[in-house]
Design a protein around this motif. Structure first.
Motif, PDB file in Angstrom:
ATOM      1  N   PRO A 112       0.841  -1.209   0.000  1.00 51.82           N
ATOM      2  CA  PRO A 112       0.000   0.000   0.000  1.00 51.82           C
ATOM      3  C   PRO A 112       0.868   1.249   0.000  1.00 51.82           C
ATOM      4  CG  PRO A 112       0.006  -1.043   2.170  1.00 51.82           C
ATOM      5  CD  PRO A 112       0.718  -1.985   1.253  1.00 51.82           C
ATOM      6  N   ALA A 113       0.258   2.372  -0.329  1.00 53.77           N
ATOM      7  CA  ALA A 113       1.000   3.638  -0.339  1.00 53.77           C
ATOM      8  C   ALA A 113       1.543   3.922   1.060  1.00 53.77           C
ATOM      9  CB  ALA A 113       0.100   4.769  -0.801  1.00 53.77           C
ATOM     10  N   LEU A 114       2.819   4.287   1.139  1.00 55.20           N
ATOM     11  CA  LEU A 114       3.462   4.530   2.423  1.00 55.20           C
ATOM     12  C   LEU A 114       3.459   6.025   2.743  1.00 55.20           C
ATOM     13  CD1 LEU A 114       6.567   2.179   2.136  1.00 55.20           C
ATOM     14  CD2 LEU A 114       4.283   1.652   3.008  1.00 55.20           C
ATOM     15  N   THR A 115       3.179   6.334   3.976  1.00 44.75           N
ATOM     16  CA  THR A 115       3.235   7.717   4.458  1.00 44.75           C
ATOM     17  C   THR A 115       3.940   7.741   5.807  1.00 44.75           C
ATOM     18  OG1 THR A 115       1.063   7.505   5.505  1.00 44.75           O
ATOM     19  CG2 THR A 115       1.125   8.413   3.259  1.00 44.75           C
ATOM     20  N   LEU A 116       4.713   8.782   6.043  1.00 46.68           N
ATOM     21  CA  LEU A 116       5.376   8.921   7.334  1.00 46.68           C
ATOM     22  C   LEU A 116       4.351   9.310   8.395  1.00 46.68           C
ATOM     23  CD1 LEU A 116       8.616  10.814   6.280  1.00 46.68           C
ATOM     24  CD2 LEU A 116       8.412   8.409   6.950  1.00 46.68           C
ATOM     25  N   PRO A 117       4.459   8.744   9.577  1.00 43.16           N
ATOM     26  CA  PRO A 117       3.485   9.066  10.637  1.00 43.16           C
ATOM     27  C   PRO A 117       3.652  10.491  11.145  1.00 43.16           C
ATOM     28  CG  PRO A 117       5.249   7.702  11.498  1.00 43.16           C
ATOM     29  CD  PRO A 117       5.464   7.761  10.020  1.00 43.16           C
ATOM     30  N   ALA A 118       2.585  10.991  11.748  1.00 45.76           N
ATOM     31  CA  ALA A 118       2.631  12.333  12.338  1.00 45.76           C
ATOM     32  C   ALA A 118       3.549  12.330  13.553  1.00 45.76           C
ATOM     33  CB  ALA A 118       1.228  12.766  12.725  1.00 45.76           C
ATOM     34  N   LEU A 119       4.159  13.469  13.790  1.00 46.50           N
ATOM     35  CA  LEU A 119       5.070  13.627  14.921  1.00 46.50           C
ATOM     36  C   LEU A 119       4.407  14.434  16.030  1.00 46.50           C
ATOM     37  CD1 LEU A 119       8.375  14.502  13.035  1.00 46.50           C
ATOM     38  CD2 LEU A 119       7.801  12.330  14.121  1.00 46.50           C
ATOM     39  N   PRO A 120       4.822  14.232  17.274  1.00 49.35           N
ATOM     40  CA  PRO A 120       4.343  15.122  18.343  1.00 49.35           C
ATOM     41  C   PRO A 120       4.708  16.562  18.036  1.00 49.35           C
ATOM     42  CG  PRO A 120       5.455  13.192  19.250  1.00 49.35           C
ATOM     43  CD  PRO A 120       5.704  13.159  17.779  1.00 49.35           C
ATOM     44  N   SER A 121       3.901  17.464  18.498  1.00 49.89           N
ATOM     45  CA  SER A 121       4.106  18.879  18.211  1.00 49.89           C
ATOM     46  C   SER A 121       5.512  19.324  18.606  1.00 49.89           C
ATOM     47  CB  SER A 121       3.069  19.718  18.961  1.00 49.89           C
ATOM     48  OG  SER A 121       3.279  21.086  18.731  1.00 49.89           O
ATOM     49  N   GLY A 122       6.212  19.936  17.651  1.00 49.07           N
ATOM     50  CA  GLY A 122       7.540  20.467  17.912  1.00 49.07           C
ATOM     51  C   GLY A 122       8.668  19.461  17.794  1.00 49.07           C
ATOM     52  N   SER A 123       8.342  18.206  17.465  1.00 53.26           N
ATOM     53  CA  SER A 123       9.380  17.167  17.367  1.00 53.26           C
ATOM     54  C   SER A 123       9.915  17.088  15.942  1.00 53.26           C
ATOM     55  CB  SER A 123       8.815  15.810  17.783  1.00 53.26           C
ATOM     56  OG  SER A 123       8.368  15.847  19.117  1.00 53.26           O
ATOM     57  N   PRO A 124      11.233  17.049  15.741  1.00 56.78           N
ATOM     58  CA  PRO A 124      11.806  16.986  14.401  1.00 56.78           C
ATOM     59  C   PRO A 124      11.918  15.544  13.900  1.00 56.78           C
ATOM     60  CG  PRO A 124      13.560  17.233  15.990  1.00 56.78           C
ATOM     61  CD  PRO A 124      12.280  17.244  16.773  1.00 56.78           C
ATOM     62  N   ARG A 125      12.107  15.409  12.598  1.00 60.30           N
ATOM     63  CA  ARG A 125      12.391  14.107  12.003  1.00 60.30           C
ATOM     64  C   ARG A 125      13.766  13.632  12.475  1.00 60.30           C
ATOM     65  NH1 ARG A 125       7.752  11.777  10.405  1.00 60.30           N
ATOM     66  NH2 ARG A 125       6.421  13.314   9.353  1.00 60.30           N
TER      67      ARG A 125
END
Length: 312
Positions: A112-125
């Motif tokens: 299936p199409a892959l998407t990166l999950p959401a991050l906690p507010s203010g957290s960087p990759r």
């Protein structure tokens, strides 16, 4: 200087009378009266005529030339419209629908199409400039690659948290106690896992291990002897060797991949395995298949690349 128009001179008209025809004279007959001869047509000077400076009428191309030009213009317009329509049709088709451009099926799985999950507010990759520690702040379970289409998910490891004992079960029995001790001493935070089997008999296992820091993750990788060789022996009768067919080591410069395969297949089962170290997280990917047929290389490398992208 004023442009001058040269008007041809009016030729001198000279009346030429024909000589009378002698007829037998008859006594008392009057001589016949002849009409005056028509004056000769004036000669046209050289260069004068239709379309010339001294002419009175523009040059008209022959009708045959006009008809030919009209036919060629119509042909160009028709061919241009056909070419545009053909180009638009090809652009709107899938590559596999265009004759001569069809890509032969290479055995890859349909993920299936892959998407990166959401991050906690203010957290960087993990590998952004603001995250020098290379920490994954997203939910580790959401970083697991999903099962492909047609897969039967393993109910024991279906994408949630799992235990160090389950992870250690992927290795030979004589090394499982040591692995448990390494995990206990390495500041392990979580293990997420997913497993599935495919219609062709391939079974897949993916484990993600997150540690308190990148240093702990690198220390665990070293303690497992991963990099210089296949590392701690997996639950397999023979040691593995480096996979010479792997060419994806440069797919993500922020992660390290180590890819292995079986050296001496016995005709009963085949295996491929790989490790990925991405900051504070270490991944293990294992594909096995019954029989003498090699584990398909393309879907294994496909799984590895996609999981690497999710972590990177």
């Amino acid at each position: 200087m004023t442009e001058q128009t040269v008007t041809p001179a009016e030729p001198e008209r000279t009346a030429v009378l024909p000589e009378p025809t002698e007829a037998p004279a008859s006594p008392g007959a009057a001589a016949p009266v002849l009409p005056p001869a028509a004056p000769p047509m004036p000669q046209q000077p050289a260069g004068a005529g239709p379309g010339s400076p001294g002419g009175t009428e523009p040059v008209r191309p022959p009708r045959r030339v006009l008809r030919a030009v009209a036919r060629w213009t119509a042909a160009v317009l028709v061919l241009g419209s056909l070419g545009t329509g053909t180009a638009f049709g090809i652009a709107s088709m899938e590559r596999t629908d265009v004759p001569g451009l069809a890509t032969e099926y290479d055995g890859r799985w349909e993920y299936p199409a892959l998407t990166l999950p959401a991050l906690p507010s203010g957290s960087p990759r993990p590998f952004s400039p603001g995250n020098t520690a290379q920490i994954h702040h997203a939910d580790l379970r959401e970083l697991l690659i999903p099962a492909p289409a047609g897969a039967t998910v393993d109910s024991r490891i279906e994408g949630g948290w799992t235990t160090p004992e389950q992870f250690a079960s992927e290795y030979r029995k004589d090394g499982r106690e040591r692995i448990g001790g390494l995990l206990a001493d390495s500041a392990l935070r979580h293990i997420a896992a997913r497993g599935w089997s495919m219609p062709d008999g391939t079974t897949s296992r993916v484990y993600l291990l997150r540690f308190n820091s990148t240093a702990y993750a690198e220390g665990f990788r070293d303690d497992m002897y991963i990099g210089g060789g296949p590392g701690q022996a997996l639950d397999w009768k023979e040691d593995l060797v480096f996979d010479e067919g792997w060419e994806g080591s440069d797919k993500d410069p922020d992660t390290a991949t180590f890819v292995f395969t079986d050296a001496q297949p016995d005709g009963k089962e085949r295996i491929r395995a790989a490790y990925v170290q991405a900051g504070d997280t270490v991944a293990l990917i294992v594909h096995k298949q019954k029989g003498s047929k090699p584990v398909p290389e393309v879907p294994f490398h496909q799984t590895l690349i996609l999981q690497n992208q999710l972590l990177g």
